[in-house]
Enzyme design. Structure first.
Site, PDB file in Angstrom:
ATOM      1  N   CYS A  73       8.651   9.942  -0.901  1.00  0.00           N
ATOM      2  CA  CYS A  73       7.431  10.878  -0.383  1.00  0.00           C
ATOM      3  C   CYS A  73       7.425  11.708  -1.312  1.00  0.00           C
ATOM      4  O   CYS A  73       8.789  12.162  -1.573  1.00  0.00           O
ATOM      5  CB  CYS A  73       7.910  11.141   1.225  1.00  0.00           C
ATOM      6  SG  CYS A  73       7.833  12.674   1.930  1.00  0.00           S
ATOM      7  N   HIS A 129      10.549   7.125   7.351  1.00  0.00           N
ATOM      8  CA  HIS A 129      11.168   7.202   5.705  1.00  0.00           C
ATOM      9  C   HIS A 129      12.476   7.510   6.479  1.00  0.00           C
ATOM     10  O   HIS A 129      13.340   8.113   6.999  1.00  0.00           O
ATOM     11  CB  HIS A 129      10.146   8.917   5.227  1.00  0.00           C
ATOM     12  CG  HIS A 129       8.861   8.054   4.740  1.00  0.00           C
ATOM     13  ND1 HIS A 129       8.432   7.758   3.841  1.00  0.00           N
ATOM     14  CD2 HIS A 129       7.833   7.431   5.264  1.00  0.00           C
ATOM     15  CE1 HIS A 129       7.287   7.826   3.579  1.00  0.00           C
ATOM     16  NE2 HIS A 129       6.794   7.252   4.520  1.00  0.00           N
ATOM     17  N   ASN A 161      10.248   4.670   2.396  1.00  0.00           N
ATOM     18  CA  ASN A 161      10.326   4.304   3.172  1.00  0.00           C
ATOM     19  C   ASN A 161      11.092   3.638   4.032  1.00  0.00           C
ATOM     20  O   ASN A 161      12.140   2.871   2.594  1.00  0.00           O
ATOM     21  CB  ASN A 161       8.995   3.105   3.094  1.00  0.00           C
ATOM     22  CG  ASN A 161       8.328   3.636   3.307  1.00  0.00           C
ATOM     23  OD1 ASN A 161       6.446   4.098   4.293  1.00  0.00           O
ATOM     24  ND2 ASN A 161       6.701   3.300   1.620  1.00  0.00           N
ATOM     25  N   ARG A 177       0.890  -1.501  -0.058  1.00  0.00           N
ATOM     26  CA  ARG A 177       0.212   0.073  -0.122  1.00  0.00           C
ATOM     27  C   ARG A 177       0.731   1.784  -0.666  1.00  0.00           C
ATOM     28  O   ARG A 177       0.883   1.684  -1.089  1.00  0.00           O
ATOM     29  CB  ARG A 177      -0.719  -0.338   0.663  1.00  0.00           C
ATOM     30  CG  ARG A 177      -2.565   0.864   0.594  1.00  0.00           C
ATOM     31  CD  ARG A 177      -1.966   2.483   1.624  1.00  0.00           C
ATOM     32  NE  ARG A 177      -1.090   2.214   2.868  1.00  0.00           N
ATOM     33  CZ  ARG A 177      -0.863   4.431   3.076  1.00  0.00           C
ATOM     34  NH1 ARG A 177      -0.730   4.701   2.149  1.00  0.00           N
ATOM     35  NH2 ARG A 177      -0.531   4.165   4.200  1.00  0.00           N
ATOM     36  N   ASP A 178       1.406   1.260   0.975  1.00  0.00           N
ATOM     37  CA  ASP A 178       2.367   2.818   1.477  1.00  0.00           C
ATOM     38  C   ASP A 178       3.217   3.030   0.001  1.00  0.00           C
ATOM     39  O   ASP A 178       4.080   3.879  -0.084  1.00  0.00           O
ATOM     40  CB  ASP A 178       2.978   2.888   2.654  1.00  0.00           C
ATOM     41  CG  ASP A 178       3.063   4.457   2.632  1.00  0.00           C
ATOM     42  OD1 ASP A 178       3.111   5.520   2.234  1.00  0.00           O
ATOM     43  OD2 ASP A 178       3.870   4.612   3.950  1.00  0.00           O
ATOM     44  N   HIS A 202       7.131   4.126  12.413  1.00  0.00           N
ATOM     45  CA  HIS A 202       7.229   4.637  10.729  1.00  0.00           C
ATOM     46  C   HIS A 202       8.262   5.371  10.046  1.00  0.00           C
ATOM     47  O   HIS A 202       7.830   6.907  10.435  1.00  0.00           O
ATOM     48  CB  HIS A 202       5.816   4.804  10.382  1.00  0.00           C
ATOM     49  CG  HIS A 202       5.266   4.373   8.365  1.00  0.00           C
ATOM     50  ND1 HIS A 202       4.313   3.588   8.429  1.00  0.00           N
ATOM     51  CD2 HIS A 202       5.830   5.465   8.079  1.00  0.00           C
ATOM     52  CE1 HIS A 202       4.158   4.140   7.113  1.00  0.00           C
ATOM     53  NE2 HIS A 202       5.206   4.837   6.616  1.00  0.00           N
TER      54      HIS A 202
END
Length: 403
Positions: A331, A300, A340, A91-92, A298
């Site tokens: 991002c 990055h 990520n 997803r991300d 979470h």
């Protein structure tokens, strides 16, 4: 005075020694001193719950022998610590890649992550295809996974194996929630809010308070159906529009999400500007109002700090980490951002810390290889690159032996 001891040990040390005791402590392989005014007793502390006191007339050799027995106990009998990896690549990760991945490839990718032992996979998002075209097939992906689960159950008769991985889906509103429920495979829904007022208005076109009201309906509906809810808090260490974000804002929003009914709060460094010291301070401020066991991180890797920040978070007691296989994603708010943190790098580091994840590294690398081939791009995981190369070398050597 007590120095260099985590807060959770200080009261225990004082109770064990009394106000006038002099003590020395050794915590599960990490040496530190407990100094109290008097020199009456010496206390050896091994782990949180094993405290032994030796009187001043005990010989140093006896103390050393007991310390060695305590260390042996810790090594032989204490279970390994477990950190849960939440794999967000499907997803991300994929929603920020330039190329849109076909549905069948997404399903196969997720299946490989399940086979690798990932305990939670964020599989899809039920969002507007106008704004996030890469997630337009969320319903098809989840229906495909539901079919796969049914087939596995019929073939193996093993319900535990079929449900060993939780599928999480991102939903922005009640409409997205109902669509996720109809898909059949979701085990958890996730909502998202920003600790930055500026980011909230730019990203979802409403204030932080308005976003909370919008998500309340989702949480209520999920609770009515017995579905757990995960809450994402973005911009916890910085915002692309307003700059610094106060830890008080992060803590306040996290508390609101928990009060609303979220079972887990993922603290996201959306633009990857955090550093270890800032990470520790943020976690300490949030855990004043939210149980640490409910927190995840979470990160990055925009400035190459993600692994260092995760290390700091894990040392602070955080036991849930979000990551993306092969470093998928980017991002859009930070030029040149690498996106990520790579799951392979996180798992490799945790393995080196003697922390269990339940993930098969070879199968994880295979999943990264698969999706990078689909995207026709190199992987962004240093551990993944090294392990994949080592695997190819082993295959070549095996071929030579066969020849």
């Amino acid at each position: 005075m007590i120095r260099n001891i985590p807060g959770c040990f200080k009261a225990e040390a004082v109770r064990a020694t009394g106000a006038t005791a002099a003590s020395c402590a050794r915590f599960a392989g990490v040496s530190s001193l407990v100094e109290i005014a008097s020199t009456r007793n010496r206390t050896m502390i091994a782990g949180r719950h094993r405290i032994r006191t030796y009187h001043a007339n005990s010989t140093s050799s006896a103390c050393n022998e007991q310390a060695q027995r305590d260390r042996s106990y810790l090594k032989s009998e204490s279970p390994k610590r477990f950190v849960k990896i939440v794999e967000v690549g499907p997803r991300d990760g994929l929603q920020n890649e330039r190329q849109i991945v076909p549905t069948d490839n997404k399903i196969r990718f997720i299946q490989m992550l399940v086979e690798a032992g990932c305990p939670t996979v964020e599989a899809a998002a039920f969002v507007s295809p106008k704004w996030v075209p890469a997630m337009a097939d969320g319903a098809d992906v989840m229906e495909g996974l539901a079919t796969w689960r049914r087939q596995l159950r019929q073939q193996t008769g093993d319900n535990d194996k079929c449900s060993s991985t939780e599928f999480s889906v991102l939903v922005p509103n009640i409409k997205g929630f109902y669509a996720a429920m109809e898909s059949g495979a979701a085990d958890e829904v996730a909502i998202f809010a920003s600790a930055s007022e500026a980011f909230s208005r730019k990203n979802i076109n409403c204030s932080i308070d308005e976003s909370i009201k919008r998500f309340r309906d989702v949480v209520v509906a999920a609770k009515d159906r017995g579905f757990p809810v995960r809450g994402y808090v973005s911009c916890v260490l910085g915002c692309p529009y307003q700059g610094d974000v106060s830890t008080e804002s992060v803590a306040r929003l996290s508390e609101k999400l928990v009060e609303m009914g979220c079972r887990e709060i993922s603290l996201g460094d959306t633009i990857g500007v955090g550093t270890p010291d800032k990470t520790i301070q943020m976690i300490q401020d949030v855990e004043r109002v939210v149980d640490k066991n409910m927190l995840a991180v979470h990160f990055h890797d925009t400035y190459g700090q993600a692994l260092a920040n995760i290390y700091a978070a894990v040392k602070e007691g955080i036991s849930v980490v979000d990551s993306s296989v092969a470093g998928l994603g980017g991002c859009p708010y930070a030029a040149g951002a690498s996106g990520n943190v790579a799951t392979e790098d996180v798992v490799y580091m945790l393995n080196g810390m003697n922390i269990e994840t339940g993930i098969d590294m070879d199968k994880l690398v295979d999943a990264g290889t698969y999706i990078c081939n689909v995207l026709n791009q190199p992987r962004r995981s240093k551990a993944g690159i090294a392990l994949a190369a080592a695997g190819i070398k082993r295959c070549h050597e095996a071929d030579k032996r066969i020849d």
